[in-house]
Design an enzyme around this catalytic site. Sequence first.
Site, PDB file in Angstrom:
ATOM      1  N   HIS A   1      -4.991  -8.835   6.040  1.00  0.00           N
ATOM      2  CA  HIS A   1      -5.037  -7.338   5.584  1.00  0.00           C
ATOM      3  C   HIS A   1      -5.788  -7.737   3.675  1.00  0.00           C
ATOM      4  CE1 HIS A   1      -4.580  -3.163   5.582  1.00  0.00           C
ATOM      5  NE2 HIS A   1      -3.614  -2.806   4.991  1.00  0.00           N
TER       6      HIS A   1
ATOM      7  N   HIS B   1       0.936   4.207  14.033  1.00  0.00           N
ATOM      8  CA  HIS B   1      -0.261   3.058  12.074  1.00  0.00           C
ATOM      9  C   HIS B   1      -1.462   3.888  12.927  1.00  0.00           C
ATOM     10  CE1 HIS B   1      -2.528   1.746   9.059  1.00  0.00           C
ATOM     11  NE2 HIS B   1      -1.178   3.019   8.292  1.00  0.00           N
TER      12      HIS B   1
ATOM     13  N   HIS C   1       0.501  -0.941  -0.231  1.00  0.00           N
ATOM     14  CA  HIS C   1       0.201   0.179   0.011  1.00  0.00           C
ATOM     15  C   HIS C   1       1.068   1.634  -0.095  1.00  0.00           C
ATOM     16  CE1 HIS C   1      -3.854  -2.101   1.490  1.00  0.00           C
ATOM     17  NE2 HIS C   1      -4.132  -1.570   0.634  1.00  0.00           N
TER      18      HIS C   1
ATOM     19  N   ASP D   1       1.202   4.555   1.212  1.00  0.00           N
ATOM     20  CA  ASP D   1       1.622   4.177   2.546  1.00  0.00           C
ATOM     21  C   ASP D   1       2.854   4.047   3.701  1.00  0.00           C
ATOM     22  OD1 ASP D   1      -0.636   2.810   3.427  1.00  0.00           O
ATOM     23  OD2 ASP D   1      -0.688   3.580   4.979  1.00  0.00           O
ATOM     24  N   HIS D   2       2.852   2.640   2.807  1.00  0.00           N
ATOM     25  CA  HIS D   2       4.289   2.590   3.264  1.00  0.00           C
ATOM     26  C   HIS D   2       5.381   2.275   2.025  1.00  0.00           C
ATOM     27  CE1 HIS D   2       1.691   0.568   6.693  1.00  0.00           C
ATOM     28  NE2 HIS D   2       0.694   1.129   6.342  1.00  0.00           N
TER      29      HIS D   2
END
Length: 306
Positions: A140, A269, A65, A67-68
């Site tokens: 996830h 997070h 993803h 944001d990582h």
Amino acid sequence: MDILFLGTGAGIPAKLRNVTSIALKMLEERKSIWLFDCGEATQHQILHTSVKPRKIEKVFITHLHGDHIYGLPGMLGSRSFQGGDTELTVYGPKGIHDFIEVSLKVSETHLQYPLIIKEIDEGIIFEDDQFLVETGLLEHAIPSFGYRITEKDRAGTLDVEKLRKDGIPPGPTYAKIKNGEVVQLEDGRIIDGKDYVGPNQKGRVVTILGDTRSCENAVKLAKDVDLLIHEATFSAGNEEMAYDYFHSTTKQAAEIALKANVKTLCLTHISSRYGKEEWHQLLEEAKKVFPNSLIAQDFMEIPIKN
């Protein structure tokens, strides 16, 4: 070993929390830094710390993803521009190779150091004489991994005071003694090095989880660790929402820590929906279940102790 949080937010950057990145500083142990995830602007966050990109030896990506991972191409390029010339290895789920290769190719970024990219599966992904890194698949929306980093037991310390009392002067012999060897001294005495070395020092263990629902693999990866870093995107009471979005609440993270018998839990997070005035409440929700809990903030540093 120290943990430095470079970004502790979820999804998108916020004024007080950048997106996810965690540095495991091992400057004493191996003169290097390992990075876990590299969200957008991670290299900007690094500018506010003592971290040197050329010291980054390995990067471990939990999942793909944005944001990582959106900060990864820029960090890799800057490491080269800033004189980094030693090998760097990136570990991550299937697809990380394409993401890096296409980003560097399209931008015509030419690295001045060897870059190795390893797409991972569950199990042991790295081991040397100091450390072991194991992974497990979490729950996830896309494949997301947790990492368990184990420092192997270290040799006991040399009892220099006892050596002096026994009339054994400093010199090359000390290295052999520290290795536990049987040594003959210049005066003819024969000594056993094991008599002058303390017991082995137990290695430290830390688990860093990617985004996940509450799941059994999280417990397995975190079993008996010194520090568990677990996402807590939502507050307690929002378990249904957390499940729907494949995330965890503060309470669920604390329950994992309790089941796994960890020493310390650190929440990260954190969704930007929670303002600074609410962070204390998030922490208290975890502490009700697992008292030895912390909540991460950008640039917070935690020493990892046995």
